[in-house]
Write a protein that holds these residues in place. Sequence first.
Motif, PDB file in Angstrom:
ATOM      1  N   THR A   1       5.646  -0.731   4.955  1.00 34.05           N
ATOM      2  CA  THR A   1       5.174  -2.486   5.661  1.00 34.05           C
ATOM      3  C   THR A   1       5.813  -3.092   4.037  1.00 34.05           C
ATOM      4  O   THR A   1       6.032  -2.565   2.857  1.00 34.05           O
ATOM      5  CB  THR A   1       4.052  -1.666   6.185  1.00 34.05           C
ATOM      6  OG1 THR A   1       3.087  -1.958   4.604  1.00 34.05           O
ATOM      7  CG2 THR A   1       4.128  -1.216   6.899  1.00 34.05           C
ATOM      8  N   TYR A   2       5.556  -4.399   4.527  1.00 39.84           N
ATOM      9  CA  TYR A   2       4.972  -5.540   3.130  1.00 39.84           C
ATOM     10  C   TYR A   2       4.554  -4.898   2.550  1.00 39.84           C
ATOM     11  O   TYR A   2       4.435  -4.685   1.053  1.00 39.84           O
ATOM     12  CB  TYR A   2       5.187  -7.100   4.065  1.00 39.84           C
ATOM     13  CG  TYR A   2       5.118  -7.772   2.776  1.00 39.84           C
ATOM     14  CD1 TYR A   2       5.752  -8.565   1.765  1.00 39.84           C
ATOM     15  CD2 TYR A   2       3.576  -8.334   2.486  1.00 39.84           C
ATOM     16  CE1 TYR A   2       5.858  -9.383   1.603  1.00 39.84           C
ATOM     17  CE2 TYR A   2       3.219  -9.617   1.594  1.00 39.84           C
ATOM     18  CZ  TYR A   2       4.198  -9.513   0.306  1.00 39.84           C
ATOM     19  OH  TYR A   2       4.452 -10.552  -0.096  1.00 39.84           O
TER      20      TYR A   2
ATOM     21  N   LYS B   1       4.931  -3.825  -1.564  1.00 38.56           N
ATOM     22  CA  LYS B   1       4.040  -5.131  -3.078  1.00 38.56           C
ATOM     23  C   LYS B   1       3.621  -4.217  -3.065  1.00 38.56           C
ATOM     24  O   LYS B   1       3.389  -3.646  -5.130  1.00 38.56           O
ATOM     25  CB  LYS B   1       3.356  -5.716  -2.141  1.00 38.56           C
ATOM     26  CG  LYS B   1       2.768  -6.545  -2.919  1.00 38.56           C
ATOM     27  CD  LYS B   1       2.137  -7.923  -2.122  1.00 38.56           C
ATOM     28  CE  LYS B   1       1.178  -8.772  -3.623  1.00 38.56           C
ATOM     29  NZ  LYS B   1       0.326 -10.112  -2.410  1.00 38.56           N
TER      30      LYS B   1
ATOM     31  N   ASP C   1      11.332  -8.307   3.224  1.00 35.87           N
ATOM     32  CA  ASP C   1       9.853  -8.854   3.535  1.00 35.87           C
ATOM     33  C   ASP C   1      10.314  -7.636   1.627  1.00 35.87           C
ATOM     34  O   ASP C   1       9.346  -7.976   0.580  1.00 35.87           O
ATOM     35  CB  ASP C   1       9.416  -7.071   3.748  1.00 35.87           C
ATOM     36  CG  ASP C   1       8.852  -7.431   5.092  1.00 35.87           C
ATOM     37  OD1 ASP C   1       8.789  -8.715   5.105  1.00 35.87           O
ATOM     38  OD2 ASP C   1       8.704  -6.863   5.977  1.00 35.87           O
TER      39      ASP C   1
ATOM     40  N   ARG D   1      10.729 -10.680  -0.620  1.00 39.99           N
ATOM     41  CA  ARG D   1       9.400 -11.724  -0.585  1.00 39.99           C
ATOM     42  C   ARG D   1       8.335 -11.024  -1.410  1.00 39.99           C
ATOM     43  O   ARG D   1       7.432 -11.757  -2.221  1.00 39.99           O
ATOM     44  CB  ARG D   1       9.097 -12.094   1.029  1.00 39.99           C
ATOM     45  CG  ARG D   1       9.459 -12.785   1.576  1.00 39.99           C
ATOM     46  CD  ARG D   1       9.194 -13.278   2.914  1.00 39.99           C
ATOM     47  NE  ARG D   1      10.385 -13.943   3.857  1.00 39.99           N
ATOM     48  CZ  ARG D   1      10.962 -12.759   4.218  1.00 39.99           C
ATOM     49  NH1 ARG D   1      11.835 -12.638   4.480  1.00 39.99           N
ATOM     50  NH2 ARG D   1      12.364 -14.195   4.607  1.00 39.99           N
TER      51      ARG D   1
END
Length: 306
Positions: A191-192, A196, A227, A230
Amino acid sequence: MRAVVQNDKKRARLAVSTSRRTAGGSAALTLAAAALLSGCGGGTGPTAGHGGPARAVDPRARAAAEHARLAAAARRWGLDRVPLTPPAPPARKPEITPRDGFEVDGQQEDGLPPVFTTIPTRQRVVFLTIDDGAEKDPAFLRMMSELKVPYSAFLSNYLVKDDYGYFRRMQAQGVTLNNHTLTHPYLPGLTYEEQKDEICGMQAVMKKQFGKAPTVFRPPYGNYNGDTLRAAKSCGIKYAPIWDEEVFVDHWEYRDWDRSLHPGDIVLTHFRGRDDWDGTMVDDMRRFLNKVTREGYAVARLEDYL
């Protein structure tokens, strides 16, 4: 009459004494001047803080001595010839854009870090990048330092955390240490927020262990999605280089159909040794340097062009 004679004797003795002092002083001054002119003041030469200015070294002599040193190092490490010296870093940095077909949705609108495999330059230079951090070969550090070959390291914490000191020594030699995530996962499968955590978490490790959070990041395996970029941007990343060629201890692999080096290409290898390869990192670097030098390329520092 007696007084006159005594005065004459005193004047005579005074004249002799003065003459001796003057002669001695003149001799001392003469010797001191000779010492200054000859560059020695009673010793073997000027020392720090004493004597005249240091004699200038002929730039040609300095260059010849450095070439001789590099030639000796090249022989010591078994190279075919001395690696070429890269040109000075560009005064104006080239514009770095994503390689065609390597963009993601929102790439330009969101100002996402570009993914690229080559630096736009006409100079015959390539860029050496080394991933992961599993092998910590001290001979590799000596080789690259003696040959003055620049490279960029992309580190994953799970492989470097057992010996941060090795990479601090690398950093002290002028190598830039970059982000390659905490655990080297397949990022598009996360997932994002998970991505991260991987990228920003490694930024925190880099800052704590090496004093600085980098602005350059390489996604593991060269795999990424929107993602990824980002998340990377949110962690302070500005560039996401991957590679155009990969060198192993016994062969090369190429991304492009012509199977050739090009000006500005980014070359990938890994921190690996005999546990994974039929050879050492020194063997790997010998193969890399022999090829690029034979084909007329110098190895430049990636970050000098970013």
